[in-house]
Structure formats: structure tokens, C-alpha cells
Design a protein around this motif. Sequence first.
Motif, PDB file in Angstrom:
ATOM      1  N   VAL A  19       0.827  -1.205   0.000  1.00  0.00           N
ATOM      2  CA  VAL A  19       0.000   0.000   0.000  1.00  0.00           C
ATOM      3  C   VAL A  19       0.858   1.250   0.000  1.00  0.00           C
ATOM      4  CG1 VAL A  19      -1.668   1.321   1.348  1.00  0.00           C
ATOM      5  CG2 VAL A  19      -1.959  -1.141   1.096  1.00  0.00           C
ATOM      6  N   ILE A 227      -7.190  -2.675  -5.193  1.00  0.00           N
ATOM      7  CA  ILE A 227      -7.655  -2.623  -3.800  1.00  0.00           C
ATOM      8  C   ILE A 227      -8.684  -3.731  -3.611  1.00  0.00           C
ATOM      9  CG2 ILE A 227      -8.928  -1.259  -2.099  1.00  0.00           C
ATOM     10  CD1 ILE A 227      -7.804   1.253  -3.467  1.00  0.00           C
ATOM     11  N   VAL A 229     -11.554  -5.172  -1.414  1.00  0.00           N
ATOM     12  CA  VAL A 229     -12.499  -4.609  -0.458  1.00  0.00           C
ATOM     13  C   VAL A 229     -13.100  -5.702   0.406  1.00  0.00           C
ATOM     14  CG1 VAL A 229     -14.699  -3.376  -0.288  1.00  0.00           C
ATOM     15  CG2 VAL A 229     -12.972  -2.625  -1.926  1.00  0.00           C
ATOM     16  N   ASP A 259     -11.478   4.554   3.632  1.00  0.00           N
ATOM     17  CA  ASP A 259     -10.136   4.586   4.235  1.00  0.00           C
ATOM     18  C   ASP A 259      -9.097   3.992   3.283  1.00  0.00           C
ATOM     19  OD1 ASP A 259     -11.154   5.740   6.529  1.00  0.00           O
ATOM     20  OD2 ASP A 259     -11.301   3.836   7.625  1.00  0.00           O
ATOM     21  N   GLN A 260      -9.457   2.898   2.618  1.00  0.00           N
ATOM     22  CA  GLN A 260      -8.532   2.287   1.660  1.00  0.00           C
ATOM     23  C   GLN A 260      -8.225   3.238   0.503  1.00  0.00           C
ATOM     24  OE1 GLN A 260     -11.013  -1.391   1.212  1.00  0.00           O
ATOM     25  NE2 GLN A 260      -9.032  -2.435   1.291  1.00  0.00           N
ATOM     26  N   ASP A 263      -5.838   5.918   1.683  1.00  0.00           N
ATOM     27  CA  ASP A 263      -4.488   5.362   1.834  1.00  0.00           C
ATOM     28  C   ASP A 263      -3.788   5.223   0.484  1.00  0.00           C
ATOM     29  OD1 ASP A 263      -4.782   5.217   4.562  1.00  0.00           O
ATOM     30  OD2 ASP A 263      -5.289   3.080   4.593  1.00  0.00           O
TER      31      ASP A 263
END
Length: 292
Positions: A19, A227, A229, A259-260, A263
Motif C-alpha cells: 500500500v 484494492i 475490499v 479509508d482504503q 491510503d
Amino acid sequence: MSISDVATERAPVSQTAPVSDVAKTPRKASPRHYAMTPPTFFTVEYAINPWMDTSKPVDTHLAMNQWESLRQTYKELGHTVELVEPVEGLPDMVYAANGGLIVNGKAVVAKFAYPQRAGESAAYAAWMARHGYEPVETHYVNEGQGDLLVVGSIVLAGYGFRTDRRAHDEIAAAVGMPLVSLELIDPRFYHLDTALAVLDDTTVAYYPPAFSDESRSRLLELFPDAIEVAAADADVLGLNAVSDGLHVVHPAAATGFADQLADAGFEPIGVDLSELLKGGGSIKCCTLEVYS
């Protein structure tokens, strides 16, 4: 270029990037062109997906207010929003993304799986024609951008519940783009846009359990920085989101996904479309993107 060529070109050299590396990727917004249909006649009078329950009342006034909030969000971000006239007797027409695919100056109009929605095809074809497109019809069922998502120079195409996989070849030929077929296996995620969100030309977010093993492998191959989820966000249709490359407009209840996104360097914008969720759709479902 074949699908195998696309996979070869995008195949990762190393494992999924951490990340921290993804977050360093600069994100840039670009102006978008959307078509939307007001939920003037929205209601849940039949059940054609697991989200629909005819015993639950629908507040059309609230649905309109929530939809208008989404439209205003797009306008405040500098995007163009055109309106498609709703048709009485077509309560699901608010889910404009299902109306077709417009890309490369070509337009493919939807051919719906259920007769309750069949009338929407004519309405969206007429809108396309008024805007200078000659809408192409497919022999097999396709449900537009519900199952056809443009990522850079390719189209990701869902099948398993609505769009017939045999339509994929028709669509690829019509728009002149390589297409990657992805199998959906969970009926709650009956369209690709309920299980996968396009974030920019090289980045997607998705919910792995919604896909077959083979399709998950293909997604990992094509998008090593994707990403993934969690169920809590997928279960509120959090992936039914729209991105301009920087700003990601998503269902407000998908807080973990937000939030992901942050980030990873995106700017999440939560919008409440809880009333329209009663019909099995959210942000992306209400948004037909017109690609240049």
C-alpha cells in the motif's frame, strides 16, 4: 490486440505492490461526461435481484433528493451531467449505467435480461441517437455499463447473471476494443459494477469472493495494485462507485473502502443513496459515463 496480449502486457513482474507504494502514485482528476435519469417514477414493484423487496415501502421523494445530491456532487467536481428523460412505467430507468456503453465514438444499447426493463432500451437508444450516435444492438443480452467497465484501453465485461457471455464478442467488435470476460458467482453481485470499481486507467478495486477463481486470477494478473475490499463494504454496494481519477464518489456507508481509497492517494466522497439501494443500485448504477 487480443485479450491474451493485454494480459501479457500487463502481467506483473513482482508480487502485489504494498500500500505504501500504491499511495505514492500521483492521482489526477480529469473532467468527465455523465448521463443520468431522475428517479421520477422509481419504486420497487417487482423483484429481479436479491436487493429488491416489494414488501418494503419506497420513498420516491427521498430517492429524488438523494439522486439530486449525487448530481450536484458531480457538477461541483466540474463534470458535465446530461439528463435522460424518465419514462413512466420504467421504475428502474434511474439506473442509467445499464442503458448501454458509449466509447470510442461508438454506442452499444442494452438488451435487458428481464422483460420489466426491456422498454429502457428504446429510451436510451433514442437519447444516444439525439446525441449523434448510431446505437448498435446486440443479439445476446447485455446490460450496458452494469457489466461493461472501461479501464484504459480495455473493457472489463461481467457475465454469470445478466449479460450473456456470447454478447462480449459482439461488443468488442462494435467498439473496437479488447475485452476481458469476468465471471460473477454471487447473486448479490449480479452486475460487474456491484463488485468492481474502476479508479483510474490502471487501478481497480474489487470484492474477490464475487468472482470465480479463474476471474480472480485474471484480475490479479491485470491489476496487481488493485484494492481488495472487505465484505462489510461490499455488502452495502460500496464498490458501486464512480471515479474521475482522483475523486471517488462512493456509497457513504462504505467507510472501510473510503479509508482504503485515502491510503491509496484518492479522495473519497461519500454520498447516501440508501433509498435507491432498495432497487439494487447505487452511485455507479445511476451514472452512465460517456467516454470520448
